[in-house]
Scaffold this active site. Structure first.
Site, PDB file in Angstrom:
ATOM      1  N   CYS A   1      11.207   4.424   0.767  1.00 13.74           N
ATOM      2  CA  CYS A   1      11.164   2.972   0.267  1.00 13.74           C
ATOM      3  C   CYS A   1      10.752   2.990  -1.426  1.00 13.74           C
ATOM      4  O   CYS A   1      11.361   4.104  -1.970  1.00 13.74           O
ATOM      5  CB  CYS A   1      10.237   2.231   0.935  1.00 13.74           C
ATOM      6  SG  CYS A   1       8.401   2.812   0.903  1.00 13.74           S
TER       7      CYS A   1
ATOM      8  N   ASN B   1       6.617   3.795  -1.448  1.00 12.94           N
ATOM      9  CA  ASN B   1       5.844   4.747  -0.573  1.00 12.94           C
ATOM     10  C   ASN B   1       4.341   4.414  -0.210  1.00 12.94           C
ATOM     11  O   ASN B   1       3.727   5.511   0.249  1.00 12.94           O
ATOM     12  CB  ASN B   1       6.210   6.279  -0.858  1.00 12.94           C
ATOM     13  CG  ASN B   1       5.644   7.257  -0.104  1.00 12.94           C
ATOM     14  OD1 ASN B   1       5.150   8.314  -0.285  1.00 12.94           O
ATOM     15  ND2 ASN B   1       6.039   7.047   1.316  1.00 12.94           N
TER      16      ASN B   1
ATOM     17  N   CYS C   1       4.171   1.273   1.761  1.00 16.66           N
ATOM     18  CA  CYS C   1       4.087  -0.020   2.713  1.00 16.66           C
ATOM     19  C   CYS C   1       5.195   0.523   3.772  1.00 16.66           C
ATOM     20  O   CYS C   1       4.675   0.974   4.805  1.00 16.66           O
ATOM     21  CB  CYS C   1       4.347  -1.357   2.195  1.00 16.66           C
ATOM     22  SG  CYS C   1       3.321  -2.037   1.203  1.00 16.66           S
ATOM     23  N   ARG C   2       6.531   0.407   3.612  1.00 17.37           N
ATOM     24  CA  ARG C   2       7.395   0.512   4.598  1.00 17.37           C
ATOM     25  C   ARG C   2       7.682   2.016   5.073  1.00 17.37           C
ATOM     26  O   ARG C   2       7.658   2.459   6.544  1.00 17.37           O
ATOM     27  CB  ARG C   2       8.779  -0.027   4.166  1.00 17.37           C
ATOM     28  CG  ARG C   2       8.728  -1.687   4.036  1.00 17.37           C
ATOM     29  CD  ARG C   2      10.080  -2.170   3.230  1.00 17.37           C
ATOM     30  NE  ARG C   2       9.906  -1.597   1.786  1.00 17.37           N
ATOM     31  CZ  ARG C   2      10.728  -1.853   0.945  1.00 17.37           C
ATOM     32  NH1 ARG C   2      12.029  -2.350   1.231  1.00 17.37           N
ATOM     33  NH2 ARG C   2      10.717  -1.382  -0.247  1.00 17.37           N
ATOM     34  N   SER C   3       7.822   3.001   4.241  1.00 23.55           N
ATOM     35  CA  SER C   3       8.290   4.178   4.502  1.00 23.55           C
ATOM     36  C   SER C   3       6.967   4.840   5.158  1.00 23.55           C
ATOM     37  O   SER C   3       7.251   5.841   6.129  1.00 23.55           O
ATOM     38  CB  SER C   3       8.865   4.962   3.442  1.00 23.55           C
ATOM     39  OG  SER C   3       8.160   5.208   2.348  1.00 23.55           O
TER      40      SER C   3
ATOM     41  N   ASP D   1      10.722  -6.268   1.958  1.00 25.59           N
ATOM     42  CA  ASP D   1       9.586  -5.527   1.498  1.00 25.59           C
ATOM     43  C   ASP D   1       8.497  -6.510   1.345  1.00 25.59           C
ATOM     44  O   ASP D   1       8.188  -7.587   0.981  1.00 25.59           O
ATOM     45  CB  ASP D   1       9.744  -5.376  -0.180  1.00 25.59           C
ATOM     46  CG  ASP D   1       8.691  -4.713  -0.967  1.00 25.59           C
ATOM     47  OD1 ASP D   1       7.564  -4.613  -0.519  1.00 25.59           O
ATOM     48  OD2 ASP D   1       8.784  -4.368  -1.906  1.00 25.59           O
TER      49      ASP D   1
HETATM   50  P1  4NP Z   1       7.013  -0.105  -0.367  1.00 28.66           P
HETATM   51  O1  4NP Z   1       6.542  -1.459  -1.062  1.00 28.66           O
HETATM   52  O2  4NP Z   1       8.369   0.071  -1.139  1.00 28.66           O
HETATM   53  O3  4NP Z   1       7.408  -0.499   1.121  1.00 28.66           O
HETATM   54  O4  4NP Z   1       6.181   0.854  -0.444  1.00 28.66           O
HETATM   55  C1  4NP Z   1       6.305  -1.596  -2.308  1.00 28.66           C
HETATM   56  C2  4NP Z   1       5.017  -1.161  -2.732  1.00 28.66           C
HETATM   57  C3  4NP Z   1       4.788  -1.255  -4.119  1.00 28.66           C
HETATM   58  C4  4NP Z   1       5.577  -1.720  -5.107  1.00 28.66           C
HETATM   59  C5  4NP Z   1       6.804  -2.562  -4.663  1.00 28.66           C
HETATM   60  C6  4NP Z   1       7.127  -2.186  -3.258  1.00 28.66           C
HETATM   61  N1  4NP Z   1       5.257  -2.198  -6.382  1.00 28.66           N
HETATM   62  O5  4NP Z   1       6.313  -2.528  -7.171  1.00 28.66           O
HETATM   63  O6  4NP Z   1       4.345  -1.442  -6.969  1.00 28.66           O
END
Ligand code: 4NP
Length: 165
Positions: A11, A14, A16-18, A129
């Site tokens: 994702c 790294n 939340c989703r992955s 997201d």
């Molecule tokens: P992820 O979510 O891609 O599912 O881990 C996010 C976590 C942090 C950010 C964006 C998406 N960020 O911009 O910091």
């Protein structure tokens, strides 16, 4: 087979989703008795959260469903992952684009797909997201990831003819 099937969930952050996909999929692989045959990791295309544990809201949501993400630490996707993993599963189309951008020789495109191509109810093929939203977004991500990971495991078992160790 000389080594396990290698699966990498990717994702943006790294956190939340992955990490959720890694944790949920690892539990399903373990429950199926296939841990020695399938290697699992996750990574983010961005570097902002490298070394951090998953987002506490994602950890709490997963824990509510019996999945422990607390030992995971974020790492950034690197171009050598393209050669190292058999299946690179992107959480959204932006992640897919960013991964393929690193495939300079265009050698590994077939390994890189959207995770939700395995979802029996794929919607727009993207895992939303949840980072900037409320708790319901995290629950929705859990439901998507849980059913998609189940179908992914069934698909890999069939494709590679995997049997219990
Ligand atoms: P992820 O979510 O891609 O599912 O881990 C996010 C976590 C942090 C950010 C964006 C998406 N960020 O911009 O910091």
């Amino acid at each position: 087979m000389s080594r396990g099937v290698r699966v990498l969930f990717v994702c943006l952050g790294n956190i939340c989703r992955s990490p959720l996909a890694e944790g949920v999929f690892r539990d399903k692989v373990r429950a199926a008795g296939l841990s020695s045959l399938i290697e699992i990791d996750s990574a983010g295309t961005g570097a902002w959260h490298v070394g951090e544990p998953p987002d506490r809201r994602m950890v709490a949501t997963a824990r509510g469903h019996g999945v422990d993400l607390s030992a995971q630490r974020a790492r950034q996707f690197v171009d050598t992952d393209l050669a190292d993993y058999d299946h690179i599963l992107a959480m959204d189309k932006s992640n897919l684009h960013d991964i393929l951008f690193l495939d300079e020789g265009e050698d590994f495109g077939q390994r890189v797909t959207l995770f939700r191509q395995w979802d029996p109810e794929p919607g727009d093929y993207e895992v939303p997201d949840p980072y900037y939203g409320g708790p319901e977004g995290f629950e929705e991500v859990f439901r998507i990831v849980d059913r998609t990971a189940e179908n992914l495991l069934n698909g890999l078992v069939a494709h590679y003819d995997l049997t219990k160790d």
